[in-house]
Scaffold this motif. Structure first.
Motif, mmCIF file in Angstrom:
data_model
loop_
_atom_site.group_PDB
_atom_site.id
_atom_site.type_symbol
_atom_site.label_atom_id
_atom_site.label_comp_id
_atom_site.label_asym_id
_atom_site.label_seq_id
_atom_site.Cartn_x
_atom_site.Cartn_y
_atom_site.Cartn_z
ATOM 1 N N UNK A 137 -5.404 19.030 1.334
ATOM 2 C CA UNK A 137 -6.510 19.138 2.271
ATOM 3 C C UNK A 137 -6.788 17.839 3.015
ATOM 4 N N UNK A 138 -6.101 16.779 2.620
ATOM 5 C CA UNK A 138 -6.358 15.474 3.227
ATOM 6 C C UNK A 138 -5.578 15.316 4.527
ATOM 7 N N UNK A 139 -6.275 14.880 5.582
ATOM 8 C CA UNK A 139 -5.656 14.599 6.880
ATOM 9 C C UNK A 139 -6.269 13.315 7.429
ATOM 10 N N UNK A 140 -5.415 12.373 7.868
ATOM 11 C CA UNK A 140 -5.919 11.132 8.461
ATOM 12 C C UNK A 140 -4.947 10.661 9.525
ATOM 13 N N UNK A 141 -5.491 10.059 10.592
ATOM 14 C CA UNK A 141 -4.685 9.617 11.732
ATOM 15 C C UNK A 141 -5.017 8.158 12.064
ATOM 16 N N UNK A 142 -3.990 7.410 12.425
ATOM 17 C CA UNK A 142 -4.189 6.018 12.892
ATOM 18 C C UNK A 142 -3.352 5.756 14.139
ATOM 19 N N UNK A 143 -3.670 4.674 14.838
ATOM 20 C CA UNK A 143 -2.954 4.287 16.044
ATOM 21 C C UNK A 143 -2.043 3.094 15.756
ATOM 22 N N UNK A 144 -0.952 3.005 16.520
ATOM 23 C CA UNK A 144 -0.090 1.812 16.472
ATOM 24 C C UNK A 144 0.472 1.556 17.861
ATOM 25 N N UNK A 152 -2.733 4.307 -10.722
ATOM 26 C CA UNK A 152 -2.295 5.090 -9.585
ATOM 27 C C UNK A 152 -3.470 5.152 -8.627
ATOM 28 N N UNK A 153 -3.240 5.442 -7.355
ATOM 29 C CA UNK A 153 -4.350 5.481 -6.407
ATOM 30 C C UNK A 153 -5.416 6.483 -6.845
ATOM 31 N N UNK A 154 -6.679 6.159 -6.554
ATOM 32 C CA UNK A 154 -7.758 7.074 -6.902
ATOM 33 C C UNK A 154 -8.178 7.938 -5.715
ATOM 34 N N UNK A 155 -7.602 7.660 -4.527
ATOM 35 C CA UNK A 155 -7.904 8.495 -3.369
ATOM 36 C C UNK A 155 -6.747 8.435 -2.376
ATOM 37 N N UNK A 156 -6.711 9.423 -1.471
ATOM 38 C CA UNK A 156 -5.719 9.436 -0.402
ATOM 39 C C UNK A 156 -6.080 8.372 0.633
ATOM 40 N N UNK A 157 -5.079 7.593 1.044
ATOM 41 C CA UNK A 157 -5.281 6.592 2.092
ATOM 42 C C UNK A 157 -3.980 6.447 2.869
ATOM 43 N N UNK A 158 -4.087 6.327 4.186
ATOM 44 C CA UNK A 158 -2.946 5.869 4.982
ATOM 45 C C UNK A 158 -3.359 4.544 5.605
ATOM 46 N N UNK A 159 -2.638 3.485 5.273
ATOM 47 C CA UNK A 159 -3.008 2.142 5.703
ATOM 48 C C UNK A 159 -2.528 1.882 7.127
ATOM 49 N N UNK A 160 -3.120 0.858 7.742
ATOM 50 C CA UNK A 160 -2.652 0.444 9.058
ATOM 51 C C UNK A 160 -1.212 -0.034 8.953
#
Length: 388
Positions: free
Chosen positions: A377-384, A295-303
């Motif tokens: 607590x994890x927050x991440x932002x990306x552009x598209x 399972x994933x070991x960390x929070x990630x939001x991919x492109x």
């Protein structure tokens, strides 16, 4: 005497068949087809051919030098290959990559009232889109009242959608009493906005043998009516039948379009009589399965992919633990456009589709958008970027 007569007949048949070479004899594949008659063979050297071809009822073989390097690019101007005039099983298409088709039905291959043999092909990045509630049908292959043979084909990363949120059979769509024999076909990474990310069946009959259906959205198979027989195949989520499995096929590098199998793939040697499952054989060393082994070991939001896009894209993200997940899309002024996810989810590798509409189902304008994930607590932002 009987054997002598058969040999003479074969000699006469071969003697009258013509081999047409592209580009030596004709600059385009279609020109070679136009010059051919039943029984002829059109041989195509490696290269990229930007055209849309139609067999026009001719029972001929069109054979590319290598499916990895002999490419027919439809230039987003219709189905890349069309069979619609009663072609039979001696009508062969083999050894090509079929890509960049864009139509209402059959972005890659359109097959109606025909029964061609489709062999050793890569069908990828084709799109069907019907701008009303009917929806696009068959991003990779569309079949109607047809009996094609499919063998050793990769159908990957094709799309089916429309502005009303429909779109069915991103990999294969079959209807109107079609009967398909599908052997050693890999169907993966296809996206339909409504049903049948991998395969959609309506009033038709399919037999799948030694196949892989994996990671198609929103589902691998949707049977509206008709029948489906699946044996010795690997289906995400499982499927009833002899010798079927449900295990990560361990494609070597699907994100780069490489659907060959790792040496430790559960699909190697698991097909009927010890054959491999899918379109490709072993292509890389052993790799770890993210589906069953970790399972994933960390929070990630991919492109997102594709990016830029028009009008659908897939957002993938990794959750190392269970929890409440919110994914929201904003415009560049910070205004909320669409909430894609707002629910509790289990840990794992996740994905969600955005079809460029707002919370009211209305299409949004072209431009740059932000997508933000919040999980604990994890927050991440990306552009598209949305293009129109």
């Amino acid at each position: 005497m009987k054997h002598l007569i058969i040999s003479l007949l074969l000699f006469v048949t071969v003697s009258y068949a013509t081999i047409i070479n592209v580009p030596a004899d004709y600059a385009t594949i279609q020109a070679g087809i136009d010059a051919a008659i039943n029984g002829d063979t059109v041989l195509v050297l490696a290269g990229t051919y930007v055209e849309n071809i139609n067999y026009n009822g001719k029972n001929i073989a069109v054979i590319g030098e290598n499916r990895e390097t002999t490419i027919i690019d439809g230039d987003s101007s219709g189905s890349v290959v069309t069979f619609e005039n009663g072609e039979d099983s001696t009508s062969v298409l083999s050894g090509f990559t079929i890509t960049n088709g864009w139509s209402k039905k059959g972005g890659g291959i359109y097959c109606e009232n025909s029964s061609p043999s489709l062999l050793s092909l890569i069908i990828s990045e084709n799109t069907v889109n019907f701008w009303d509630s009917a929806g696009g049908k068959g991003g990779g292959i569309y079949c109607s009242n047809s009996i094609p043979i499919l063998s050793h084909i990769s159908i990957a990363d094709n799309y089916a959608f429309c502005d009303e949120g429909d779109g069915r059979g991103a990999g294969i769509f079959c209807e109107n009493n079609s009967n398909l024999q599908i052997n050693n076909v890999s169907i993966s990474g296809n996206t339909a906005l409504y049903q049948g990310g991998g395969v959609y069946i309506e009033n038709s009959n399919l037999i799948l043998m030694n196949c892989i259906l994996w990671n198609d959205l929103p589902d691998e198979i949707f049977v509206s009516s008709g029948s489906l027989t699946v044996d010795y195949s690997n289906i995400l989520g499982g499927w009833t039948g002899s010798g079927n499995i449900n295990a990560d096929p361990l494609f070597c590098d699907p994100d780069s379009g490489d659907y060959t199998l790792a040496e430790n793939s559960p699909c190697i040697g698991s097909g009927e009589n010890g054959a491999n499952m899918g379109a490709f054989d072993e292509g890389c060393a052993a790799i770890l399965s993210t589906y069953t082994d970790a399972i994933p070991f960390q929070y990630v939001i991919h492109q997102n992919y594709p990016n830029p896009f028009n009008p659908i894209t897939t957002l993938r993200y990794d959750l190392p633990e269970d929890g409440l997940v919110n994914i929201t899309i904003y415009d560049m002024l910070g205004r909320e456009v669409r909430t894609l996810v707002n629910t509790t989810q289990d840990a794992g590798f996740k994905s969600v589709i955005w079809n460029a509409t707002n919370d009211y189902g209305k299409p949004v304008s072209a431009g740059v958008y932000l997508y933000k994930i919040q999980a604990g607590e994890f927050v991440q932002t990306r552009k598209m970027v949305l293009l129109k």
